[in-house]
Design a protein around this motif. Structure first.
Motif, PDB file in Angstrom:
ATOM      1  N   ASP A 160      21.136 -60.948 -29.492  1.00  0.00           N
ATOM      2  CA  ASP A 160      20.108 -61.901 -29.105  1.00  0.00           C
ATOM      3  C   ASP A 160      20.598 -62.983 -28.156  1.00  0.00           C
ATOM      4  O   ASP A 160      19.935 -63.342 -27.209  1.00  0.00           O
ATOM      5  N   SER A 161      21.788 -63.538 -28.396  1.00  0.00           N
ATOM      6  CA  SER A 161      22.245 -64.671 -27.600  1.00  0.00           C
ATOM      7  C   SER A 161      23.748 -64.628 -27.413  1.00  0.00           C
ATOM      8  O   SER A 161      24.477 -64.054 -28.224  1.00  0.00           O
TER       9      SER A 161
ATOM     10  N   GLU B 234      24.776 -70.360 -21.683  1.00  0.00           N
ATOM     11  CA  GLU B 234      23.969 -69.813 -22.779  1.00  0.00           C
ATOM     12  C   GLU B 234      23.046 -68.740 -22.221  1.00  0.00           C
ATOM     13  O   GLU B 234      22.431 -68.924 -21.167  1.00  0.00           O
TER      14      GLU B 234
ATOM     15  N   ASN C 270      20.152 -65.506 -23.347  1.00  0.00           N
ATOM     16  CA  ASN C 270      19.313 -64.872 -24.353  1.00  0.00           C
ATOM     17  C   ASN C 270      18.793 -63.561 -23.810  1.00  0.00           C
ATOM     18  O   ASN C 270      18.313 -63.490 -22.679  1.00  0.00           O
TER      19      ASN C 270
ATOM     20  N   SER D   5      18.640 -65.616 -18.719  1.00  0.00           N
ATOM     21  CA  SER D   5      17.675 -64.842 -19.489  1.00  0.00           C
ATOM     22  C   SER D   5      17.487 -63.501 -18.808  1.00  0.00           C
ATOM     23  O   SER D   5      17.166 -63.446 -17.616  1.00  0.00           O
TER      24      SER D   5
END
Length: 222
Positions: free
Chosen positions: A88-89, A111, A113, A22
């Motif tokens: 966004d991701s 992953e 974000n 993140s």
């Protein structure tokens, strides 16, 4: 006396088994997974790479020119660097191959974000229909919304350069630039005053910091 033997095998695991990233400020982020041998014989790591289809924002940050042999309890850290490039991701997979018979390939999901603004408009097209010659139409209101997870900065709202642009006019525009917080909206209006017969078209161009759609154009006709 019954004698049992323990089967010799390698058992490689990733700790943690998945990496989440993140970036609140758009800066690069590094996360680490440990490859641990929980078996009872040594294991050799033979390859480390990012699977096909992994977003380009991910790169392996650890030196992998010399791959280790892991004895029981040994750990090998692998760093993955995430460099936000907008949107966004992002998704990917880190692959670790070894000579383990039970699990020759570890798949470690990636992953990330990145908070960002996302523009949406309503309506997505403006149609005035038939308007009497030399008569100004009623105003049509256009709403601009931020559906993203960070502030949306609107830099400009203007009519596109087109042959019929002078027949249309924008109203109630804010001062630029301005920001919309996530989940909020603003609005402006447009009118149409035909001074010649026929179908007329233009567009409303909205420039913002939405990285996936920096210029959104709304078709306009009358």
């Amino acid at each position: 006396v019954k004698i049992s033997t323990l089967k010799s095998q390698t058992d490689l695991v990733a700790v943690p088994p998945a990496l989440d990233f993140s970036s609140e400020d758009g800066e690069p982020v590094v996360n680490t997974t440990l490859i641990v041998n929980r078996g009872n014989v040594p294991a050799a790591i033979t390859a480390i790479y990012l699977a096909e289809g992994t977003d380009e924002e991910f790169t392996i940050n650890s030196p992998i020119d010399e791959l280790p042999n892991l004895d029981l309890g040994d750990e090998f850290p692998i760093e993955v660097l995430y460099t936000p490039m907008g949107g966004d991701s992002d998704l990917g997979t880190l692959v670790v191959e070894s000579d383990s018979e039970s699990q020759p390939r570890l798949l470690i999901p990636l992953e990330a974000n990145q908070p960002s603004g996302e523009i949406a408009v309503n309506p997505d097209a403006v149609a005035f229909g038939a308007v009497e010659l030399n008569t100004e139409s009623d105003r049509i209101t256009v709403f601009v919304e931020n559906r993203g997870t960070d502030a949306l900065r609107i830099d400009r709202i203007a009519l596109s350069l087109a042959q019929d642009t002078e027949l249309f006019e924008l109203h109630d525009l804010p001062e630029f630039p301005f920001e919309l917080a996530p989940g909020t909206d603003t609005s402006f209006a447009i009118t149409y005053l035909p001074t010649r017969d026929g179908r007329h078209t233009t567009g409303i161009a909205i420039q913002s910091n939405d990285l996936s759609e920096p210029t959104l154009t709304i078709p306009v006709s009358g």
